[in-house]
Design a protein around this motif. Structure first.
Motif: not given
Length: 215
Positions: A96-100, A104-109, A157-160
């Motif tokens: 989604r473009g940001t770590l947050r 949240l998208a993964l947790a929701g899914a 990905r957030g590290v990158q």
């Protein structure tokens, strides 16, 4: 509608719209019996745990013979693995473009992919798996490893992106981001309402230790 009935409808290929012509009374045919067996296994696992579940009890509740079950699965561990795989769908790794937003998208899914009742089943399975290597292997394969891999990919990905410090231990970050959900599930009696808003609160707290220092 129960989790098991929903599972049964998907396993059987759909609802009333796709039903075959009516047939006479008797034991269920193959696709129906498969769904009935999975439904019965899930219901009994939630009620009595895997230790208390027997093939005889599953057969009786599903309305099939024991041989029907043994033709598909050699023991109750294999049967439960199939049932758990059915209610724990594969997760996609969101971007989604940001770590947050990804977290949240993964947790929701992850929560949305679980049928009602599955939340009660998972803690019981994990507790029993502590003394059952076969069950633990199933839980790792179906419930644990796919979710850890998806979240690990998000943190990497957030590290990158420069959102996460380069020296962060990704495995520890995954532990910290997942653990509060598991703990809340256990302490709330697997009440879905207790998890509302928790992913946001967890991320906002944990992110302070993940993000690079402001210059």
């Amino acid at each position: 509608m129960s989790a098991q009935r929903s599972a049964a409808e998907r396993a059987g290929g759909g609802g009333a719209e796709s039903a075959a012509p009516a047939r006479g009374p008797g034991r269920p045919r193959s696709t129906e019996s498969h769904a009935a067996i999975l439904r019965a296994a899930l219901e009994l696992a939630i009620e009595d745990g895997l230790a208390g579940m027997t093939i005889e009890a599953v057969a009786a509740r599903a309305g099939v013979g024991k041989t029907t079950i043994y033709r598909r699965w050699s023991n109750k561990h294999e049967l439960m693995a199939a049932a758990v795989r059915f209610i724990a769908h594969d997760l996609q790794t969101p971007d989604r473009g940001t770590l947050r937003d990804d977290y949240l998208a993964l947790a929701g899914a992850a929560l949305a992919s679980l049928a009602p009742g599955a939340l009660r089943l998972m803690p019981r399975l994990m507790l029993e798996a502590a003394d059952d290597p076969e069950l633990f292997a199933v839980c790792r394969e179906v419930l644990i490893d796919p979710r850890r891999a998806a979240l690990g990919a998000i943190v990497a990905r957030g590290v990158q992106r420069g959102e996460v410090r380069a020296d962060v231990d990704i495995d520890v970050a995954v532990d910290v981001l997942i653990a509060p959900m598991i703990y809340r599930t256990l302490t709330s009696g697997a009440d879905p309402a207790a998890l509302r808003g928790l992913p946001e609160a967890v991320f906002d707290l944990v992110s302070r230790g993940l993000t690079p220092p402001t210059r």
